[in-house]
Design a protein around this motif. Structure first.
Motif, PDB file in Angstrom:
ATOM      1  N   ALA A 103       0.797  -1.090   0.039  1.00  0.00           N
ATOM      2  CA  ALA A 103       0.050  -0.086   0.124  1.00  0.00           C
ATOM      3  C   ALA A 103       0.966   1.280  -0.032  1.00  0.00           C
ATOM      4  CB  ALA A 103      -0.753  -0.100   1.073  1.00  0.00           C
TER       5      ALA A 103
ATOM      6  N   ASP B 213       1.193   4.955   1.239  1.00  0.00           N
ATOM      7  CA  ASP B 213       0.711   5.400   2.229  1.00  0.00           C
ATOM      8  C   ASP B 213       1.523   6.425   3.003  1.00  0.00           C
ATOM      9  OD1 ASP B 213      -1.770   5.465   4.240  1.00  0.00           O
ATOM     10  OD2 ASP B 213      -0.046   5.101   5.487  1.00  0.00           O
TER      11      ASP B 213
ATOM     12  N   GLY C  29       3.780   5.300   5.670  1.00  0.00           N
ATOM     13  CA  GLY C  29       4.366   3.977   5.513  1.00  0.00           C
ATOM     14  C   GLY C  29       5.816   3.952   5.748  1.00  0.00           C
TER      15      GLY C  29
ATOM     16  N   LYS D 194      -8.321   1.991   6.565  1.00  0.00           N
ATOM     17  CA  LYS D 194      -7.800   1.465   7.503  1.00  0.00           C
ATOM     18  C   LYS D 194      -7.528  -0.111   7.216  1.00  0.00           C
ATOM     19  CE  LYS D 194      -8.783   1.852  11.813  1.00  0.00           C
ATOM     20  NZ  LYS D 194      -9.133   1.898  13.285  1.00  0.00           N
TER      21      LYS D 194
ATOM     22  N   ARG E  86      -5.116  -0.849   4.368  1.00  0.00           N
ATOM     23  CA  ARG E  86      -3.549  -0.869   4.821  1.00  0.00           C
ATOM     24  C   ARG E  86      -3.113  -1.799   5.958  1.00  0.00           C
ATOM     25  NH1 ARG E  86      -5.470   4.471   6.403  1.00  0.00           N
ATOM     26  NH2 ARG E  86      -5.084   3.918   8.634  1.00  0.00           N
TER      27      ARG E  86
ATOM     28  N   ALA F  35      -1.894  -4.893   3.915  1.00  0.00           N
ATOM     29  CA  ALA F  35      -0.613  -4.800   3.102  1.00  0.00           C
ATOM     30  C   ALA F  35       0.552  -5.469   3.847  1.00  0.00           C
ATOM     31  CB  ALA F  35      -0.309  -3.245   2.893  1.00  0.00           C
TER      32      ALA F  35
ATOM     33  N   LYS G  61       3.670  -1.418   3.767  1.00  0.00           N
ATOM     34  CA  LYS G  61       3.116   0.141   3.518  1.00  0.00           C
ATOM     35  C   LYS G  61       4.308   0.745   3.286  1.00  0.00           C
ATOM     36  CE  LYS G  61       0.674  -0.760   7.552  1.00  0.00           C
ATOM     37  NZ  LYS G  61       0.849  -2.166   7.455  1.00  0.00           N
TER      38      LYS G  61
ATOM     39  N   SER H 193       5.977   4.723   1.921  1.00  0.00           N
ATOM     40  CA  SER H 193       5.679   6.109   1.661  1.00  0.00           C
ATOM     41  C   SER H 193       6.853   6.648   0.649  1.00  0.00           C
ATOM     42  CB  SER H 193       5.865   6.788   3.047  1.00  0.00           C
ATOM     43  OG  SER H 193       5.817   8.196   3.064  1.00  0.00           O
TER      44      SER H 193
END
Length: 156
Positions: free
Chosen positions: A71, A73, A76, A111, A114, A117, A120, A122
């Motif tokens: 994911a 995010d 993350g 949520k 997430r 996953a 996560k 970023s």
């Protein structure tokens, strides 16, 4: 390992789409010999305005059965490009047939998605428009393939 970018929203013709198409075609060419790809973009759109819950339901349908889920995010893990390449290779080497990379809409991912996953990811502490995240993810997929192939595209 097939790669699926499952994203909320439809990308229209324009510079973002041109960049994505370019990077994903490069990824497909480079990744083929590495057991990565092809890549498929699966777009979903909540036309009823149901928010993150409705988007999550649509994204769930876009994820292939038994796919490893990553994911995108903002909360993350921030990874280097070589670490991202290693994560792709690890899932491939562990026998994953499909990898689903999830990109939420303007409010992010629900949520429960997430939580599902395996990773996560970023792209930093800044918040990016989800359409630009697609471009950045496409480039990072190509970069990961070149790293794994030993190509000079990625420089330290």
């Amino acid at each position: 390992m097939r790669v699926h970018i499952c994203a909320v929203g439809r990308l229209r013709a324009g510079p973002e789409l041109a960049l994505i198409d370019d990077y994903l075609s490069r990824f497909d060419r480079t990744g083929r010999a590495l057991g990565l790809g092809p890549v498929e973009v699966r777009e979903v759109e909540d036309k009823r305005g149901g928010g993150m819950a409705a988007e999550a339901a649509l994204l769930e349908k876009a994820i292939p059965d038994r796919a490893v889920v990553m994911a995108l995010d903002e909360r993350g893990t921030v990874m280097s490009s070589p670490d991202f390449a290693a994560a792709l290779a690890r899932h491939r080497d562990d026998g994953a047939q499909d990898l689903a990379l999830l990109i939420g809409g303007a409010d992010g991912l629900a949520k429960e998605l997430r939580a599902r996953a395996a990773l996560k990811l970023s792209f930093g502490k800044m918040v990016w428009p989800h359409m630009l995240v697609r471009v950045m993810l496409s480039e990072q997929l190509y970069r990961a393939a070149t790293i794994l192939a030993g190509s000079p595209y990625h420089r330290v």
